[in-house]
Design a protein around this motif. Structure first.
Motif, PDB file in Angstrom:
ATOM      1  N   THR A 152       0.831  -1.203   0.000  1.00 50.88           N
ATOM      2  CA  THR A 152       0.000   0.000   0.000  1.00 50.88           C
ATOM      3  C   THR A 152       0.866   1.254   0.000  1.00 50.88           C
ATOM      4  N   GLY A 153       0.415   2.237  -0.755  1.00 58.69           N
ATOM      5  CA  GLY A 153       1.024   3.562  -0.718  1.00 58.69           C
ATOM      6  C   GLY A 153      -0.009   4.542  -0.192  1.00 58.69           C
ATOM      7  N   CYS A 154      -0.437   5.460  -1.038  1.00 56.21           N
ATOM      8  CA  CYS A 154      -1.492   6.400  -0.652  1.00 56.21           C
ATOM      9  C   CYS A 154      -2.127   6.965  -1.915  1.00 56.21           C
ATOM     10  N   ALA A 155      -3.268   7.607  -1.747  1.00 58.67           N
ATOM     11  CA  ALA A 155      -4.045   8.097  -2.885  1.00 58.67           C
ATOM     12  C   ALA A 155      -3.748   9.574  -3.117  1.00 58.67           C
ATOM     13  N   LEU A 156      -2.666   9.864  -3.819  1.00 58.64           N
ATOM     14  CA  LEU A 156      -2.263  11.256  -4.049  1.00 58.64           C
ATOM     15  C   LEU A 156      -3.350  12.044  -4.771  1.00 58.64           C
ATOM     16  N   ARG A 157      -3.946  11.447  -5.780  1.00 54.19           N
ATOM     17  CA  ARG A 157      -4.949  12.145  -6.585  1.00 54.19           C
ATOM     18  C   ARG A 157      -6.232  12.410  -5.795  1.00 54.19           C
ATOM     19  N   TYR A 158      -6.509  11.558  -4.831  1.00 54.98           N
ATOM     20  CA  TYR A 158      -7.786  11.642  -4.124  1.00 54.98           C
ATOM     21  C   TYR A 158      -7.643  12.154  -2.695  1.00 54.98           C
ATOM     22  N   GLU A 159      -6.592  12.877  -2.431  1.00 56.22           N
ATOM     23  CA  GLU A 159      -6.367  13.388  -1.079  1.00 56.22           C
ATOM     24  C   GLU A 159      -7.533  14.255  -0.611  1.00 56.22           C
ATOM     25  N   TYR A 160      -8.160  14.972  -1.545  1.00 58.59           N
ATOM     26  CA  TYR A 160      -9.249  15.882  -1.164  1.00 58.59           C
ATOM     27  C   TYR A 160     -10.463  15.150  -0.594  1.00 58.59           C
ATOM     28  N   LEU A 161     -10.593  13.859  -0.892  1.00 62.56           N
ATOM     29  CA  LEU A 161     -11.751  13.110  -0.408  1.00 62.56           C
ATOM     30  C   LEU A 161     -11.769  12.983   1.111  1.00 62.56           C
ATOM     31  N   GLU A 162     -10.611  13.108   1.723  1.00 61.29           N
ATOM     32  CA  GLU A 162     -10.542  13.000   3.182  1.00 61.29           C
ATOM     33  C   GLU A 162     -11.313  14.131   3.860  1.00 61.29           C
TER      34      GLU A 162
END
Length: 218
Positions: A29-39
């Motif tokens: 697992t890494g992280c969702a760089l493109r979807y950071e705003y969803l947090e």
């Protein structure tokens, strides 16, 4: 083969491990760089705008979904259907595959919103085939209708989730499915929306120092 595959979250890691035939240690697992705003986005409150968003892919095959939906719009006069095209496939390029003239349909429009979030904020339901817009819609608690073409391959990015999701084929009645969604009780909606939110937290991991450090693999 790469030395390492980093996914946007736990669920996507498990999908690659289960179906990708990779060595399990290669996928992490890494992280969702493109979807950071969803947090930062909370579950949407039920608005009853009667707006239904059609989220198109960048493939001409998405015209099948559009034709399926447009077949029913005359029977669904109480609803507004908003078509959001993919940036790589504008309406002028897909129009030749559409059997209906949307200019003659009073409750069908093309989206001119610049951002996806603007369209999602207006939508009660999102209809999709393979678009990742479905991921963002589900994260907001927007009920989904997946158009299934019944092929050997699945084009559904949410094929392992059934929360707030209904499936239709060309043989199913869209008005009946919409009715089932609209008459969902508040309690059942809340239950499924919370499960969907938890699923999306597993799908997209947050951007943190710990998760970002995995990109410094050596």
């Amino acid at each position: 083969m790469p030395d390492k595959l980093l996914t946007v979250g736990l669920e996507t890691r498990e999908i690659l491990r289960d179906y990708g035939n990779y060595p399990r240690s290669m996928v992490d697992t890494g992280c969702a760089l493109r979807y950071e705003y969803l947090e930062q986005i909370e579950l949407k409150k039920i608005q009853r705008t009667n707006n239904i968003l059609l989220a198109l892919d960048g493939l001409t095959e998405a015209s099948g979904m559009v034709n399926y939906v447009l077949r029913y719009v005359e029977k669904l006069k109480d609803y507004n259907f908003i078509i959001r095209t993919h940036p790589v496939l504008p309406w002028k390029d897909i129009r030749k595959n559409i059997k209906y003239d949307i200019n003659r349909l009073s409750n069908v429009t093309l989206s001119f919103n610049k951002t996806l979030i603007d369209d999602l904020n207006q939508a009660d339901i999102c209809i999709y085939w393979g678009s990742t817009v479905a991921l963002e819609a589900l994260n907001m608690g927007i009920p989904l209708i997946h158009y299934e073409i019944q092929s050997i391959l699945s084009y559904d990015p949410l094929f392992r989730s059934n929360y707030l999701k209904w499936m239709v084929t060309d043989n199913d009645s869209l008005p009946e499915v919409i009715k089932r969604i609209i008459f969902l009780s508040d309690e059942e909606y809340s239950r499924q929306a919370n499960l969907a939110k938890a699923y999306m937290k597993s799908y997209f991991f947050p951007v943190s120092d710990e998760n970002m450090s995995k990109f410094l693999y050596n």
